[in-house]
Design a protein around this motif. Structure first.
Motif, mmCIF file in Angstrom:
data_model
loop_
_atom_site.group_PDB
_atom_site.id
_atom_site.type_symbol
_atom_site.label_atom_id
_atom_site.label_comp_id
_atom_site.label_asym_id
_atom_site.label_seq_id
_atom_site.Cartn_x
_atom_site.Cartn_y
_atom_site.Cartn_z
ATOM 1 N N LEU A 14 -5.999 -0.141 4.045
ATOM 2 C CA LEU A 14 -5.100 -1.286 3.904
ATOM 3 C C LEU A 14 -5.788 -2.581 3.486
ATOM 4 C CD1 LEU A 14 -2.860 -0.793 7.088
ATOM 5 C CD2 LEU A 14 -2.186 -0.406 4.712
ATOM 6 N N ALA A 55 0.814 -1.215 0.000
ATOM 7 C CA ALA A 55 0.000 0.000 0.000
ATOM 8 C C ALA A 55 0.848 1.267 0.000
ATOM 9 C CB ALA A 55 -0.927 -0.005 1.219
ATOM 10 N N SER A 56 1.986 1.228 0.664
ATOM 11 C CA SER A 56 2.842 2.413 0.760
ATOM 12 C C SER A 56 4.093 2.318 -0.102
ATOM 13 C CB SER A 56 3.248 2.653 2.221
ATOM 14 O OG SER A 56 3.823 1.487 2.788
ATOM 15 N N THR A 96 -7.362 5.290 0.664
ATOM 16 C CA THR A 96 -6.284 5.252 1.651
ATOM 17 C C THR A 96 -6.669 4.292 2.760
ATOM 18 O OG1 THR A 96 -5.861 7.564 1.089
ATOM 19 C CG2 THR A 96 -4.734 6.698 3.022
ATOM 20 N N GLN A 106 0.698 8.161 -1.711
ATOM 21 C CA GLN A 106 -0.342 8.508 -2.667
ATOM 22 C C GLN A 106 -0.259 9.984 -3.072
ATOM 23 O OE1 GLN A 106 -3.871 7.282 -0.572
ATOM 24 N NE2 GLN A 106 -3.705 5.164 -1.247
ATOM 25 N N MET A 166 1.013 5.436 3.862
ATOM 26 C CA MET A 166 0.245 5.238 2.630
ATOM 27 C C MET A 166 -0.171 6.578 2.030
ATOM 28 S SD MET A 166 -3.136 2.836 2.282
ATOM 29 C CE MET A 166 -3.740 2.293 0.684
ATOM 30 N N ASN A 168 -0.015 2.958 -6.392
ATOM 31 C CA ASN A 168 0.812 4.152 -6.578
ATOM 32 C C ASN A 168 1.354 4.262 -7.991
ATOM 33 O OD1 ASN A 168 0.465 5.071 -3.899
ATOM 34 N ND2 ASN A 168 1.950 3.537 -3.197
ATOM 35 N N ARG A 180 0.517 3.377 9.621
ATOM 36 C CA ARG A 180 0.530 2.849 8.256
ATOM 37 C C ARG A 180 -0.276 3.752 7.310
ATOM 38 N NH1 ARG A 180 2.888 1.196 5.601
ATOM 39 N NH2 ARG A 180 1.832 -0.516 4.496
ATOM 40 N N TYR A 181 -1.383 4.314 7.802
ATOM 41 C CA TYR A 181 -2.165 5.218 6.964
ATOM 42 C C TYR A 181 -1.345 6.445 6.572
ATOM 43 C CZ TYR A 181 -6.592 2.760 7.982
ATOM 44 O OH TYR A 181 -7.599 1.847 8.078
#
Length: 325
Positions: free
Chosen positions: A123, A93-94, A121, A157, A153, A101, A149-150
């Motif tokens: 997971l 995700a990141s 945004t 983005q 991420m 991405n 984690r958000y």
């Protein structure tokens, strides 16, 4: 007969009805959710959502260009990694080279500011357990570890070119954490679309196929209980205080009462998501000849607008935009 009110005078002709219509539906108010899956060389049908597809990056860009040309207001992009690339922390995700991405960078280069590019945004598509956050040792979703984690991420983005980040995980404090994380890295202009009232709904079923969900269990410890109304306003107030630029109610059609209350209170634009199950029900009934497809689609979208949504996310966005020109 005299002396009675005659509201029918204002319904006599199409021109009269158009003149006095209280609610409008325009292409600019519609956002198209789209799925981009790693490893595809072309679009792949989603069986539970006839007419909706997972895309390769190339086919995503082609479909996005068509939607933008039709006049839709924005695109919401969901990434679907290969099953073997999922892990407990949703690492893809990141990752700047993760499917979402990469797709955002390509779309940003091709459509630029001609539309509003939005990114999911969250997971859940990227974790091997399918939850929207990081798990604690006891198997519960760890709220604060998930916020970290958000933030990672969100930064990825924003760097990839997203204009709005769809904070959809329903973690406490997610909007504030993302806002601080963006601002500290120079992304002060990147907006946050906060899923303020997201309910644990049975109508998400087809979406799970669309994103290849690996969900184990359910999300009732973080998504809202369908029985609760006041709780939605509490969530709204918290998201506004934390810096949300736009707020959302999800699902839309089963929660029009919530949407109305949120719209009456919100100081920022309000969106609503006509979700996969809502799409699938209308599609299935129309396929069987039980309802008029076009009429039902437009009526459903108009009902969401009438309830207070400034913006409607719908899988019919591009098609409806052509009808509304």
């Amino acid at each position: 007969m005299t002396g009675i009110d005659r509201p029918r005078r204002l319904r006599r002709t199409p021109a009269m009805r158009r003149l006095v219509a209280e609610t409008s539906l325009e292409p600019r108010q519609l956002v198209l959710p789209m799925f981009v899956a790693d490893g595809l060389d072309g679009p792949r049908d989603i069986s539970s959502m006839p007419g909706v597809q997972q895309h390769s990056i190339d086919s995503l860009c082609k479909a996005a260009d068509a939607a933008v040309t039709a006049g839709v207001g924005g695109l919401m992009i969901f990434g679907v990694p290969k099953p073997e690339d999922k892990d407990a922390n949703g690492t893809q995700a990141s990752d700047p080279d993760g499917i979402l991405n990469r797709a955002l960078r390509r779309l940003s280069a091709e459509v630029g500011d001609a539309t509003v590019l939005m990114a999911d945004t969250c997971l859940d598509e990227f974790t091997d357990h399918g939850h929207c956050g990081v798990l604690a040792a006891d198997g519960s979703v760890d709220n604060d570890a998930t916020l970290d984690r958000y933030v990672e991420m969100a930064r990825a983005q924003a760097a990839a070119g997203a204009h709005l980040l769809g904070a959809s995980g329903m973690m406490d404090g997610q909007v504030g954490a993302i806002r601080l994380g963006l601002d500290s890295e120079g992304f002060a202009d990147t907006g946050i679309l906060a899923y303020a009232a997201k309910y644990a709904s049975a109508f998400y079923g087809p979406f799970r196929e669309a994103v290849g969900s690996s969900l184990q269990g359910d999300r009732r410890t973080y998504q809202q209980d369908p029985a609760n109304r006041r709780e939605a306003i509490r969530e709204l107030d918290l998201d506004l205080a934390e810096g949300a630029d736009i707020v959302m109610v999800k699902p839309a059609m089963s929660y029009l009462d919530i949407l109305r209350e949120v719209a009456d209170r919100s100081t920022v634009p309000v969106s609503a998501y006509q979700i996969s199950g809502e799409y699938a029900m209308i599609t299935a009934a129309a396929e069987r000849g039980w309802i008029d497809r076009r009429g039902a689609i437009l009526e459903s979208l108009l009902s969401i607008r009438r309830a207070g949504a400034d913006i409607v996310l719908t899988y019919w966005a591009a098609e409806a935009a052509h009808w509304l020109v």
